[in-house]
Design a protein around this motif. Structure first.
Motif, PDB file in Angstrom:
ATOM      1  N   ASP A  31       0.796  -1.232   0.000  1.00 28.12           N
ATOM      2  CA  ASP A  31       0.000   0.000   0.000  1.00 28.12           C
ATOM      3  C   ASP A  31       0.827   1.280   0.000  1.00 28.12           C
ATOM      4  O   ASP A  31       0.301   2.355   0.280  1.00 28.12           O
ATOM      5  N   GLU A  32       2.131   1.156  -0.282  1.00 26.47           N
ATOM      6  CA  GLU A  32       2.931   2.376  -0.446  1.00 26.47           C
ATOM      7  C   GLU A  32       3.465   2.379  -1.879  1.00 26.47           C
ATOM      8  O   GLU A  32       4.068   1.391  -2.303  1.00 26.47           O
ATOM      9  N   SER A  50       1.806   7.202   0.623  1.00 26.77           N
ATOM     10  CA  SER A  50       1.178   6.158   1.430  1.00 26.77           C
ATOM     11  C   SER A  50      -0.324   6.145   1.205  1.00 26.77           C
ATOM     12  O   SER A  50      -0.957   7.182   1.084  1.00 26.77           O
ATOM     13  N   GLN A  51      -0.892   4.938   1.162  1.00 30.41           N
ATOM     14  CA  GLN A  51      -2.338   4.807   0.988  1.00 30.41           C
ATOM     15  C   GLN A  51      -3.044   4.493   2.305  1.00 30.41           C
ATOM     16  O   GLN A  51      -4.220   4.119   2.295  1.00 30.41           O
ATOM     17  N   ILE A  52      -2.326   4.652   3.400  1.00 27.31           N
ATOM     18  CA  ILE A  52      -2.887   4.245   4.699  1.00 27.31           C
ATOM     19  C   ILE A  52      -4.267   4.869   4.939  1.00 27.31           C
ATOM     20  O   ILE A  52      -5.217   4.188   5.316  1.00 27.31           O
ATOM     21  N   GLU A  53      -4.377   6.170   4.664  1.00 23.79           N
ATOM     22  CA  GLU A  53      -5.653   6.864   4.931  1.00 23.79           C
ATOM     23  C   GLU A  53      -6.794   6.270   4.108  1.00 23.79           C
ATOM     24  O   GLU A  53      -7.932   6.219   4.548  1.00 23.79           O
ATOM     25  N   ILE A  54      -6.457   5.809   2.893  1.00 19.01           N
ATOM     26  CA  ILE A  54      -7.487   5.252   2.002  1.00 19.01           C
ATOM     27  C   ILE A  54      -7.970   3.896   2.530  1.00 19.01           C
ATOM     28  O   ILE A  54      -9.165   3.593   2.520  1.00 19.01           O
ATOM     29  N   HIS A  55      -7.022   3.070   3.001  1.00 19.31           N
ATOM     30  CA  HIS A  55      -7.386   1.705   3.415  1.00 19.31           C
ATOM     31  C   HIS A  55      -7.899   1.631   4.856  1.00 19.31           C
ATOM     32  O   HIS A  55      -8.517   0.643   5.227  1.00 19.31           O
ATOM     33  N   LYS A  56      -7.621   2.675   5.615  1.00 20.55           N
ATOM     34  CA  LYS A  56      -7.998   2.707   7.031  1.00 20.55           C
ATOM     35  C   LYS A  56      -9.478   2.367   7.242  1.00 20.55           C
ATOM     36  O   LYS A  56      -9.835   1.587   8.112  1.00 20.55           O
ATOM     37  N   ARG A  57     -10.310   2.951   6.385  1.00 24.84           N
ATOM     38  CA  ARG A  57     -11.750   2.764   6.607  1.00 24.84           C
ATOM     39  C   ARG A  57     -12.197   1.329   6.353  1.00 24.84           C
ATOM     40  O   ARG A  57     -13.275   0.924   6.740  1.00 24.84           O
ATOM     41  N   PRO A 195      -7.211   1.563  14.716  1.00 26.29           N
ATOM     42  CA  PRO A 195      -7.175   1.647  13.251  1.00 26.29           C
ATOM     43  C   PRO A 195      -5.969   0.956  12.601  1.00 26.29           C
ATOM     44  O   PRO A 195      -4.963   0.704  13.266  1.00 26.29           O
ATOM     45  N   GLN A 201      -0.124   1.443  16.358  1.00 26.59           N
ATOM     46  CA  GLN A 201      -1.222   1.669  17.309  1.00 26.59           C
ATOM     47  C   GLN A 201      -1.035   0.838  18.568  1.00 26.59           C
ATOM     48  O   GLN A 201      -1.232   1.323  19.684  1.00 26.59           O
TER      49      GLN A 201
END
Ligand code: KG4
Ligand code: ZN
Length: 350
Positions: A31-32, A50-57, A195, A201
């Protein structure tokens, strides 16, 4: 007109004994989306989207969405990496790209882009193994480090003790028999309602907790160097679910701390046994879980007591990046690897 491969191989031969040329490297296995420029084992520039924010949900990486976002990001990132390096495409002598392991669709974006670029520039293309790339982060971080040494490789997909015999020759001395340690961190975080990605986390959450919740004994003696993480993961999941069913409130911090302590202790024990059994005095850490401060501090402390040196790359080089892939490419060239031609394919299970 001469064929691409013929021209690229000729150029590759001229690079073998040099370390003053530039490699453009691409990483898109998960995802990066990451692009870097390296020169020898030095970083010239490095950019990561980074795609973290996109996949977080979604609570984890959605492969299809990851691939699409790599497509959107990659071209701009290449421009950005070159701009930061103050170079143009004409200054690049070779392209290195992650071709496995990872998510198939995600890998294909990087591989296809790299192939097209190498083909159009008529320069060598080098496929790099993501895992060996992680180990190579240490060659950038520790300029005096040369093989052989022991490497503790801990990521979202791998948990291995490696005997790094050469820049590209690595022997697996022990590995997980089920889940990877990073996967267990992510799963435990999820069940605690934290998350994605779970590792950082859990690390934060554990700081306010104590190691008071009993975890299954997962370390199975000194005879082998293998790991198992599904047992502790399931124990935590059951503990949380049973507590909920009984309406008993759980202390998230204690759960995170107990899990992290058990998970990390297993990594430390096996690393130390590997050094003792194989006669090594240096252990390098690689992979995303290597960014965990509790692991970094405890491993360093324990090893210091018995005269083993611990090498830790900076945290930004532990998680996925393209610099490590560039350095993997540099050593592949140095050690005589053949040019990957345009039939280079993504290999999710490499
Ligand atoms: O190496 P990496 O970026 O990607 C893979 O190749 O898998 O590793 C990602 C993994 C994830 O499971 C993430 O939760 C974990 O590394 N991770 C951490 C920390 N930072 C990332 N685990 C524990 N503590 C951290 N600080
Ligand atoms: Zn990785």
């Amino acid at each position: 007109m001469r064929k691409y491969l013929e021209i690229a191989e000729e150029k590759l031969e001229l690079l073998r004994n040099r370390d003053d040329y530039y490699i453009l490297s691409i990483e898109s296995s998960c995802d990066e989306t990451a692009v870097a420029v390296v020169q020898g084992r030095n970083m010239i520039s490095s950019v990561i989207s980074s795609q973290i924010e996109i996949h977080k949900r979604f609570g984890g990486v959605v492969p299809e969405i990851a691939s699409r976002n790599h497509v959107l990001a990659i071209d701009n990132l290449v421009d950005e990496a070159l701009e930061k390096a103050n170079l143009s495409l004409n200054d690049i002598s070779a392209i290195a790209v992650t071709y496995g392991a990872g998510l198939l669709g995600a890998l294909l974006v990087g591989v296809s882009y790299a192939k097209a670029l190498a083909f159009s520039l008529k320069i060598p293309l080098i496929g790099v193994d993501h895992i060996k790339g992680h180990v190579c982060a240490n060659f950038l971080a520790h300029k005096e480090l040369n093989p052989p040494f022991i490497c503790l490789l801990v990521s979202g997909g791998h948990t291995e003790i490696l005997e790094v015999k050469g820049y590209r020759e690595m022997k697996v001395l022990g590995e997980t028999q089920d889940d990877a340690v990073g996967e267990a961190f992510d799963k435990v975080a999820r069940v605690l309602g934290l998350p994605y990605p779970g590792g950082p986390q859990i690390e934060e959450c554990a700081k306010l907790g104590e190691n008071v919740i009993p975890m299954p004994k997962v370390f199975k003696g000194e005879k082998h160097l293998n790991f198992s993480y599904s047992g502790i993961k399931t124990a935590v999941v059951n503990y949380v679910h049973n507590s909920k069913a009984k309406n008993v409130e759980i202390n998230k911090h204690d759960v995170a701390c107990s899990f992290q302590t058990t998970a990390v202790n297993m990594l430390i024990k096996n690393s130390i046994i590997a050094c003792k059994n194989y006669g090594y005095k240096t252990i390098a850490v690689a992979g995303g879980v290597g960014a965990n401060s509790f692991l970094r501090e405890t491993l360093t402390e324990e090893c210091k007591k018995i005269g083993i040196e611990v090498l830790l790359p900076p945290k930004y080089l532990c998680t996925d990046n393209a610099v490590m892939i560039g350095i993997g490419g540099f050593y592949a060239i140095k050690e005589g690897v053949k040019c990957s031609d345009v039939s280079l394919d993504a290999n999710p299970n490499l």
